[in-house]
Motif scaffolding. Structure first.
Motif, PDB file in Angstrom:
ATOM      1  N   VAL A 242       0.838  -1.202   0.000  1.00  0.00           N
ATOM      2  CA  VAL A 242       0.000   0.000   0.000  1.00  0.00           C
ATOM      3  C   VAL A 242       0.871   1.250   0.000  1.00  0.00           C
ATOM      4  O   VAL A 242       0.573   2.233  -0.694  1.00  0.00           O
ATOM      5  N   GLN A 243       1.958   1.228   0.753  1.00  0.00           N
ATOM      6  CA  GLN A 243       2.844   2.386   0.824  1.00  0.00           C
ATOM      7  C   GLN A 243       3.435   2.713  -0.548  1.00  0.00           C
ATOM      8  O   GLN A 243       3.476   3.877  -0.957  1.00  0.00           O
ATOM      9  N   ASN A 244       3.886   1.714  -1.277  1.00  0.00           N
ATOM     10  CA  ASN A 244       4.455   1.945  -2.607  1.00  0.00           C
ATOM     11  C   ASN A 244       3.399   2.445  -3.591  1.00  0.00           C
ATOM     12  O   ASN A 244       3.687   3.294  -4.436  1.00  0.00           O
ATOM     13  N   VAL A 245       2.173   1.916  -3.465  1.00  0.00           N
ATOM     14  CA  VAL A 245       1.094   2.349  -4.344  1.00  0.00           C
ATOM     15  C   VAL A 245       0.765   3.819  -4.081  1.00  0.00           C
ATOM     16  O   VAL A 245       0.642   4.620  -5.014  1.00  0.00           O
ATOM     17  N   VAL A 246       0.641   4.181  -2.812  1.00  0.00           N
ATOM     18  CA  VAL A 246       0.316   5.562  -2.464  1.00  0.00           C
ATOM     19  C   VAL A 246       1.417   6.501  -2.935  1.00  0.00           C
ATOM     20  O   VAL A 246       1.141   7.566  -3.495  1.00  0.00           O
ATOM     21  N   GLN A 247       2.671   6.129  -2.737  1.00  0.00           N
ATOM     22  CA  GLN A 247       3.790   6.971  -3.170  1.00  0.00           C
ATOM     23  C   GLN A 247       3.788   7.162  -4.678  1.00  0.00           C
ATOM     24  O   GLN A 247       3.953   8.278  -5.180  1.00  0.00           O
ATOM     25  N   ALA A 248       3.577   6.090  -5.430  1.00  0.00           N
ATOM     26  CA  ALA A 248       3.573   6.181  -6.889  1.00  0.00           C
ATOM     27  C   ALA A 248       2.398   7.014  -7.391  1.00  0.00           C
ATOM     28  O   ALA A 248       2.547   7.827  -8.316  1.00  0.00           O
TER      29      ALA A 248
END
Length: 113
Positions: free
Chosen positions: A77-83
């Protein structure tokens, strides 16, 4: 919108130079390094703008692929939100630049000859 930005990357013109371009709003560290690379090599403003637009397209595509991978459960989720946040910032910057260009065109078109 992405196709319109992508079409700009195919433009080439050496009539517009980069000297005198000093405003750096909406420029992050990576883009600042790209500006330094362009100034050292003596490329035209069009070449710089083509590189920035292709980088913007890549960032937006990366956000899209990260969101799809997140839906499939392959990405955190963290990588998705950052991207997605990076893609949103890139899109907002592209829209702001487009608005400035349209505003400048309208101002020039109102000038007396």
């Amino acid at each position: 919108m992405i196709d319109a930005i992508n079409s700009l990357s195919s433009m080439t013109s050496n009539s517009i130079g980069t000297q005198g371009v000093t405003e750096s709003r909406f420029v992050n560290t990576e883009q600042a390094n790209a500006i330094a690379d362009v100034d050292e090599t003596g490329k035209s403003f069009t070449d710089y703008f083509a590189k920035v637009s292709s980088d913007a397209i890549a960032t937006i595509k990366q956000g899209e692929s990260a969101s799809i991978a997140g839906i499939q459960g392959k990405e955190s989720v963290q990588n998705v939100v950052q991207a997605v946040m990076d893609a949103e910032l890139t899109l907002q910057s592209a829209i702001a630049i487009r608005n400035k260009i349209v505003s400048a065109y309208q101002e020039v078109s109102r000038m007396a000859i």
